[in-house]
Write a protein that holds these residues in place. Structure first.
Motif, short mmCIF file in Angstrom:
data_model
loop_
_atom_site.label_atom_id
_atom_site.label_comp_id
_atom_site.label_asym_id
_atom_site.label_seq_id
_atom_site.Cartn_x
_atom_site.Cartn_y
_atom_site.Cartn_z
N LEU A 1 -0.20 12.91 14.42
CA LEU A 1 -1.46 13.49 14.92
C LEU A 1 -1.15 14.53 16.00
O LEU A 1 -1.68 15.65 15.99
N SER B 1 0.84 -1.20 0.00
CA SER B 1 0.00 0.00 0.00
C SER B 1 0.87 1.25 0.00
O SER B 1 0.44 2.34 0.32
N LEU C 1 -7.09 -0.71 12.49
CA LEU C 1 -7.43 -1.51 13.67
C LEU C 1 -7.12 -0.76 14.96
O LEU C 1 -7.66 -1.07 16.01
N GLY C 2 -6.22 0.21 14.86
CA GLY C 2 -5.81 0.94 16.06
C GLY C 2 -6.58 2.24 16.26
O GLY C 2 -6.20 3.06 17.10
N HIS D 1 -9.64 -2.54 5.27
CA HIS D 1 -8.37 -2.22 5.95
C HIS D 1 -8.53 -1.09 6.97
O HIS D 1 -7.51 -0.57 7.46
N SER E 1 -1.72 10.08 7.59
CA SER E 1 -1.33 9.05 6.61
C SER E 1 -2.11 9.35 5.32
O SER E 1 -3.15 8.75 5.07
N HIS F 1 -6.48 -11.84 4.11
CA HIS F 1 -6.55 -10.66 4.95
C HIS F 1 -7.54 -10.85 6.09
O HIS F 1 -7.25 -10.52 7.24
N MET G 1 -0.78 -8.01 6.98
CA MET G 1 -2.16 -7.97 6.46
C MET G 1 -2.53 -6.67 5.73
O MET G 1 -3.49 -6.65 4.99
C1 HEM Z 1 -3.66 8.87 14.15
C2 HEM Z 1 -3.21 7.65 14.12
C3 HEM Z 1 -3.44 6.67 13.00
C4 HEM Z 1 -3.79 6.88 11.70
C5 HEM Z 1 -4.04 8.21 10.99
C6 HEM Z 1 -3.87 5.57 11.06
C7 HEM Z 1 -4.21 5.38 9.73
C8 HEM Z 1 -4.42 4.14 9.14
C9 HEM Z 1 -4.88 3.93 7.79
C10 HEM Z 1 -5.16 5.05 6.78
C11 HEM Z 1 -4.98 2.60 7.59
C12 HEM Z 1 -5.47 1.90 6.31
C13 HEM Z 1 -4.35 1.65 5.33
C14 HEM Z 1 -4.85 1.11 3.99
O1 HEM Z 1 -6.05 1.16 3.70
O2 HEM Z 1 -3.99 0.66 3.20
C15 HEM Z 1 -4.56 1.94 8.83
C16 HEM Z 1 -4.50 0.58 9.02
C17 HEM Z 1 -4.01 -0.01 10.17
N1 HEM Z 1 -3.66 0.61 11.34
FE1 HEM Z 1 -3.73 2.59 11.71
N2 HEM Z 1 -3.57 4.62 11.99
C18 HEM Z 1 -3.30 5.22 13.18
C19 HEM Z 1 -2.98 4.62 14.38
C20 HEM Z 1 -2.85 3.26 14.57
C21 HEM Z 1 -2.52 2.63 15.82
C22 HEM Z 1 -2.30 3.36 17.15
C23 HEM Z 1 -2.43 1.28 15.58
C24 HEM Z 1 -2.09 0.15 16.51
C25 HEM Z 1 -1.61 0.26 17.70
C26 HEM Z 1 -2.75 1.08 14.17
C27 HEM Z 1 -2.80 -0.14 13.53
C28 HEM Z 1 -3.24 -0.34 12.25
C29 HEM Z 1 -3.31 -1.66 11.63
C30 HEM Z 1 -2.94 -2.98 12.28
C31 HEM Z 1 -3.79 -1.46 10.33
C32 HEM Z 1 -4.01 -2.52 9.26
C33 HEM Z 1 -5.47 -2.91 9.15
C34 HEM Z 1 -5.73 -3.87 8.00
O3 HEM Z 1 -4.91 -3.99 7.06
O4 HEM Z 1 -6.78 -4.54 8.04
N3 HEM Z 1 -2.99 2.30 13.60
N4 HEM Z 1 -4.26 2.90 9.76
#
Ligand code: HEM
Length: 398
Positions: free
Chosen positions: A245, A64, A348-349, A345, A284, A90, A82
Motif C-alpha cells: 500500500l 486462498s 480483520l486488519g 473473510h 492483494s 472459520h 482461518m
Molecule cells: C493494505 C493492507 C491490507 C490489505 C490490502 C489486506 C487484504 C486482505 C484481503 C483481500 C483479505 C481476504 C482474503 C480472502 O478473502 O481470502 C484479508 C484477510 C485478512 N487480513 Fe488483511 N489486508 C491488509 C492488512 C492487514 C493487516 C494490517 C492485518 C493484521 C495486522 C491483516 C489481517 C488479516 C487477517 C487476519 C485476515 C483473515 C480474515 C479471515 O480469514 O477471516 N490484514 N486481508
C-alpha cells in the motif's frame, strides 16, 4: 503483441501492468479459463463480490492461494489458518482473534505509529535521495505488528529483519526462505512463554487469556500451537500488504502530481485517498477458491473441484462499478471496494491498515511533499498473492 486473452498471474511483464488485460477479460471473457494453470477467473466487481460471499460454493478450505491449492493436502494442513477455513470452524477461530482487534487497541497505536514514521524519516534527513520502500514503507508494518502483538522494543528490529528476509526475494529465487520462517516461529514461541508468565497489555496476552469454547459446554485456553498460528497469520497478513500500500502510494501520487497537491493543500482528504489507492492498485489482487459444486457462471458450467480466482485487483477498475475507473481521484465518492476482501473473510486488519496508510502518508507529505520516483531504478515484488514494490528510489531535493 497478441490478440489472445491470456492471463498468467506468474508473468512478471504482465504483472507490471495487468490492467489492460483485466479490462479485456471484464469486457470479453467475464468467466476466463486458463488451461495451462487450470484455473477459472472472474474479473467484474459484482462477480468478485458475490462469489466472496458464497462460501458454500466457493470454498477457502483448500487455501486462498492458487499454487497452494495445487500443493496438496499435506502442505495446506501445515499452512492452515482461518484464511483457509469455511464456517463453522472459520467463525469460531475468527471470533477469537476478532475479540483482540478492538477499536481501542488499534487507535491506541496511532501515536506510536506516528513516532515510528517520523523516526524513519529522521534517519534519512538531509539526504537528497533514499529508497521510499526500504527505508519507510517496508519498515513500518512489521514494527506496528510488533507493537500490536507486544514484541519487546529491543527485539522488534530483529523480528522485522526476519520478516524482511521472508518478503524480499532476489530475482530468480523461487525457494521459500524456510530458515527465517522457523526462526520467527521460535521467536514467537518464546514470546508466548514469556506472556504466560508476565502478562502485558497486548494482543498475545489477550490471546493467552482468551476463554474458548471446548465443545463440551466448558471453556478452555488456547494451546501454544494455536496461539502460534494466530500470531503467524497476523504477522504474515499485515506485513507485505501494508508495505505494498505504501509503495503504491509513493508511485501513484508521484504519477498524479495534481492529486498529490490536493492532499498537500487539504490533508483531510488523506483517509479518502487511502481508499482510492486501495481501489486503484489492490495490494492483494487475487483471492483463490475451490468450486464445491457444478455451477453456471456467465452461461458456462464450471465443474466441481475447479479453482476459481477472484480478481480483486480488476474489480477495483470495473467501469460497471466505478465511473472513469482508470482515473486516480483522491476526492472520488467511493461506495466501498473489495480490496480488503468481502464477506466472511473480510480483512480483520482493515482498521489497522487504514491507520498505517493515513499516518504514513500524513508524515511523508508533511516532510517531503514533492518526491520524485526514479521509475527505472524501482523494482516490483512478484508473488502470486500480492502486487507491489520492493525498491523505489526517490529524490526529495527542493
Ligand atoms: C493494505 C493492507 C491490507 C490489505 C490490502 C489486506 C487484504 C486482505 C484481503 C483481500 C483479505 C481476504 C482474503 C480472502 O478473502 O481470502 C484479508 C484477510 C485478512 N487480513 Fe488483511 N489486508 C491488509 C492488512 C492487514 C493487516 C494490517 C492485518 C493484521 C495486522 C491483516 C489481517 C488479516 C487477517 C487476519 C485476515 C483473515 C480474515 C479471515 O480469514 O477471516 N490484514 N486481508
Amino acid at each position: 503483441m497478441t490478440d489472445e486473452i491470456s492471463y498468467d498471474p506468474y508473468d512478471y511483464v504482465l504483472d507490471a501492468d495487468p490492467h489492460p488485460m483485466w479490462k479485456r477479460m471484464r469486457d470479453e471473457r467475464p468467466l476466463y479459463f486458463n488451461e495451462r494453470f487450470d484455473f477459472y477467473a472472474v474479473s467484474r466487481y459484482v462477480d468478485v463480490r458475490d462469489m466472496s460471499v458464497d462460501w458454500r460454493t466457493y470454498s477457502s478450505h483448500y487455501g486462498s492461494v492458487l499454487e497452494l491449492i495445487d500443493a496438496g493436502p499435506e502442505v495446506i494442513e501445515q499452512a492452515r489458518n482461518m484464511l483457509f477455513e469455511d464456517p463453522p470452524m472459520h467463525d469460531v477461530h475468527r471470533s477469537i482473534l476478532a475479540r483482540t482487534f478492538t477499536p481501542r487497541r488499534i487507535s491506541s497505536l496511532e501515536t506510536g505509529i506516528r513516532d515510528l514514521c517520523r523516526s524513519y524519516l529522521d534517519e534519512v534527513s538531509g539526504q537528497d535521495t533514499f529508497d521510499l520502500v526500504r527505508v519507510y514503507g517496508a519498515k513500518i508494518p512489521m514494527m506496528v505488528i510488533g507493537m500490536l502483538l507486544g514484541i519487546p522494543e529491543a527485539d522488534r528490529e530483529h523480528v522485522r529483519e526476519l520478516a524482511d528476509v521472508q518478503v524480499h526475494r532476489d530475482e530468480g529465487q523461487t525457494d521459500y526462505p524456510v530458515d527465517a520462517q522457523l526462526k520467527m516461529v521460535e521467536y514467537f514461541r518464546g514470546l508466548v512463554a514469556l506472556r504466560r508468565k508476565e502478562p502485558a497489555d497486548d494482543l498475545i496476552t489477550d490471546l493467552v487469556n482468551a476463554d474458548v469454547d471446548a465443545g463440551d459446554g466448558s471453556t478452555r485456553k488456547l494451546e501454544d500451537q494455536e496461539l502460534l498460528q494466530y500470531i503467524s497469520l497476523v504477522a504474515a497478513a499485515g506485513n507485505e500488504t501494508v508495505t505494498n500500500l505504501m509503495g503504491w502510494a509513493g508511485i501513484t501520487l508521484y504519477r498524479n502530481p495534481d492529486q498529490r497537491q490536493r492532499l498537500i493543500d487539504d490533508p483531510g482528504l488523506i483517509p479518502n485517498a487511502v481508499e482510492e489507492l486501495l481501489r486503484y492498485e489492490a495490494p492483494s489482487p487475487i483471492q483463490a477458491r475451490v468450486v464445491m459444486r457444478d455451477v453456471e457462471v456467465h452461461g458456462q458450467t464450471v465443474p466441481q473441484g475447479s479453482k476459481m480466482a477472484l480478481l480483486t485487483g480488476s474489480a477495483g477498475r470495473d467501469e460497471r462499478q466505478y465511473p472513469d475507473p482508470d482515473r486516480f481521484d483522491v476526492t472520488r465518492k467511493l461506495d466501498g471496494h473489495v480490496s480488503f476482501g468481502y464477506g466472511i473473510h473480510f480483512c480483520l486488519g482493515a482498521a489497522l491498515a487504514r491507520l498505517e496508510g493515513r499516518v504514513g502518508l500524513e508524515e511523508l507529505l508533511a516532510r517531503h511533499p514533492h518526491w520524485e520516483v526514479d521509475e527505472a531504478g524501482s523494482e516490483m515484488v512478484h508473488t502470486s498473492t500480492v502486487r507491489g514494490w520492493a525498491r523505489m528510489p526517490v529524490s526529495v531535493k527542493g
